[in-house]
Design an enzyme around this catalytic site. Sequence first.
Site, PDB file in Angstrom:
ATOM      1  N   GLY A  29       0.808  -1.215   0.000  1.00  0.00           N
ATOM      2  CA  GLY A  29       0.000   0.000   0.000  1.00  0.00           C
ATOM      3  C   GLY A  29       0.842   1.266   0.000  1.00  0.00           C
ATOM      4  O   GLY A  29       2.041   1.241   0.321  1.00  0.00           O
ATOM      5  N   ASN A  30       0.232   2.348  -0.393  1.00  0.00           N
ATOM      6  CA  ASN A  30       0.904   3.656  -0.356  1.00  0.00           C
ATOM      7  C   ASN A  30      -0.119   4.782  -0.343  1.00  0.00           C
ATOM      8  O   ASN A  30      -1.257   4.610  -0.770  1.00  0.00           O
ATOM      9  CB  ASN A  30       1.919   3.821  -1.507  1.00  0.00           C
ATOM     10  CG  ASN A  30       1.560   3.022  -2.724  1.00  0.00           C
ATOM     11  OD1 ASN A  30       0.624   3.361  -3.421  1.00  0.00           O
ATOM     12  ND2 ASN A  30       2.275   1.926  -2.950  1.00  0.00           N
ATOM     13  N   THR A  45       8.839   3.689   0.329  1.00  0.00           N
ATOM     14  CA  THR A  45       8.732   2.319  -0.176  1.00  0.00           C
ATOM     15  C   THR A  45       9.218   1.321   0.871  1.00  0.00           C
ATOM     16  O   THR A  45      10.112   1.623   1.683  1.00  0.00           O
ATOM     17  CB  THR A  45       9.547   2.162  -1.485  1.00  0.00           C
ATOM     18  OG1 THR A  45       9.291   0.843  -2.016  1.00  0.00           O
ATOM     19  CG2 THR A  45      11.050   2.336  -1.287  1.00  0.00           C
ATOM     20  N   GLY A  46       8.579   0.149   0.859  1.00  0.00           N
ATOM     21  CA  GLY A  46       9.101  -0.979   1.615  1.00  0.00           C
ATOM     22  C   GLY A  46       8.995  -0.895   3.122  1.00  0.00           C
ATOM     23  O   GLY A  46       9.808  -1.514   3.827  1.00  0.00           O
ATOM     24  N   GLU A  78       5.372   3.154  -6.257  1.00  0.00           N
ATOM     25  CA  GLU A  78       4.184   3.402  -7.095  1.00  0.00           C
ATOM     26  C   GLU A  78       3.919   4.894  -7.272  1.00  0.00           C
ATOM     27  O   GLU A  78       2.806   5.277  -7.636  1.00  0.00           O
ATOM     28  CB  GLU A  78       2.951   2.750  -6.444  1.00  0.00           C
ATOM     29  CG  GLU A  78       3.033   1.258  -6.277  1.00  0.00           C
ATOM     30  CD  GLU A  78       2.790   0.493  -7.565  1.00  0.00           C
ATOM     31  OE1 GLU A  78       2.963   1.086  -8.649  1.00  0.00           O
ATOM     32  OE2 GLU A  78       2.454  -0.679  -7.468  1.00  0.00           O
ATOM     33  N   HIS A  97      -3.636   3.861  -2.143  1.00  0.00           N
ATOM     34  CA  HIS A  97      -3.586   2.555  -2.809  1.00  0.00           C
ATOM     35  C   HIS A  97      -3.479   1.468  -1.748  1.00  0.00           C
ATOM     36  O   HIS A  97      -2.649   1.565  -0.840  1.00  0.00           O
ATOM     37  CB  HIS A  97      -2.384   2.490  -3.753  1.00  0.00           C
ATOM     38  CG  HIS A  97      -2.081   1.098  -4.223  1.00  0.00           C
ATOM     39  ND1 HIS A  97      -3.022   0.299  -4.824  1.00  0.00           N
ATOM     40  CD2 HIS A  97      -0.940   0.354  -4.170  1.00  0.00           C
ATOM     41  CE1 HIS A  97      -2.476  -0.863  -5.121  1.00  0.00           C
ATOM     42  NE2 HIS A  97      -1.216  -0.871  -4.729  1.00  0.00           N
TER      43      HIS A  97
HETATM   44  P1  13P Z   1       5.668   0.640  -1.884  1.00  0.00           P
HETATM   45  O1  13P Z   1       6.050   0.124  -0.521  1.00  0.00           O
HETATM   46  O2  13P Z   1       6.865   0.857  -2.785  1.00  0.00           O
HETATM   47  O3  13P Z   1       4.804   1.856  -1.789  1.00  0.00           O
HETATM   48  O4  13P Z   1       4.831  -0.497  -2.622  1.00  0.00           O
HETATM   49  C1  13P Z   1       3.821  -1.174  -1.973  1.00  0.00           C
HETATM   50  C2  13P Z   1       2.792  -1.715  -2.918  1.00  0.00           C
HETATM   51  O5  13P Z   1       1.718  -2.063  -2.474  1.00  0.00           O
HETATM   52  C3  13P Z   1       3.055  -1.844  -4.345  1.00  0.00           C
HETATM   53  O6  13P Z   1       1.880  -2.154  -5.043  1.00  0.00           O
END
Ligand code: 13P
Length: 265
Positions: A29-30, A45-46, A78, A97
């Site tokens: 998610g983001n 990210t991550g 993303e 997301h």
């Molecule tokens: P990130 O941690 O890079 O935001 O990515 C998570 C994700 O759900 C990719 O679809």
Amino acid sequence: MVNEYEIKKQICEIGKRIYDRGMVASNDGNISVKIADNVFLCTPTGVSKGFMTPEYICKVDGNGNVLEANKGFKPSSEIKMHMRVYKQRPDVMSVVHAHPVYATSFAIAGIPLTQPIMPEAVIALGCVPIAEYGTPSTEEIPDAVEKYLQHYDAVLLENHGALTFSDSLLSAYHKMESVEFYAELLYHAKMLGGPKELSKSQVERLYEIRRQFGMTGKHPADLCPNCKDGKSSCHSCGTCSTKSSSVDADLVAEITKKVMESLGK
Ligand code: 13P
């Protein structure tokens, strides 16, 4: 003048809600928020979005280039998907997301949420289409999502998850909750033999309520070409949603039911 630290705290709070509600697993998610022209805050990210503190949050420009990020943190992989939404929708101030179980299951089964089954979902969302599959972090997802951006505030991502956007962080998050609740209800109704859909006139009355409330954002009620022609709008009209798989899925379910009945099961 926006209080950047407050917004970072709000992003962490929404990340925690998404995680606690099981709308994401692990580091998925983001979330992003527009704070000025060409300036955005986003999750890194991550990391688990359930355990973030304001120091985690990155600042990027409209191309996703880093303006500020603490050591060890890089913007979401993303970010291009988020930026495409902001570029195409100047009214949008936040993008969320996630991978909620029911909505993502529909996205995996290839079934868009087009059946009008309850007033709140009809008023808040209308239909939720599926943008065709793209590889995460590439331009494929932004490209797939783009054609839906002028008609909807929520899109399923094929074999992936869901994307919602609105004029505030809370509203973008609420749309994610609404999508998931709609998907969950539709799933259970299908398990119980199939939903009894609202009639076209009932849907029209709900669309009228939405117009009277002056609700913000994009919604098929205001934009469906059929609606503009004075014909009945959206919800299975097939004009806004390019996918016919919901019709196919319903047909398959109906045939399966008849076969099972004829076998006495
Ligand atoms: P990130 O941690 O890079 O935001 O990515 C998570 C994700 O759900 C990719 O679809």
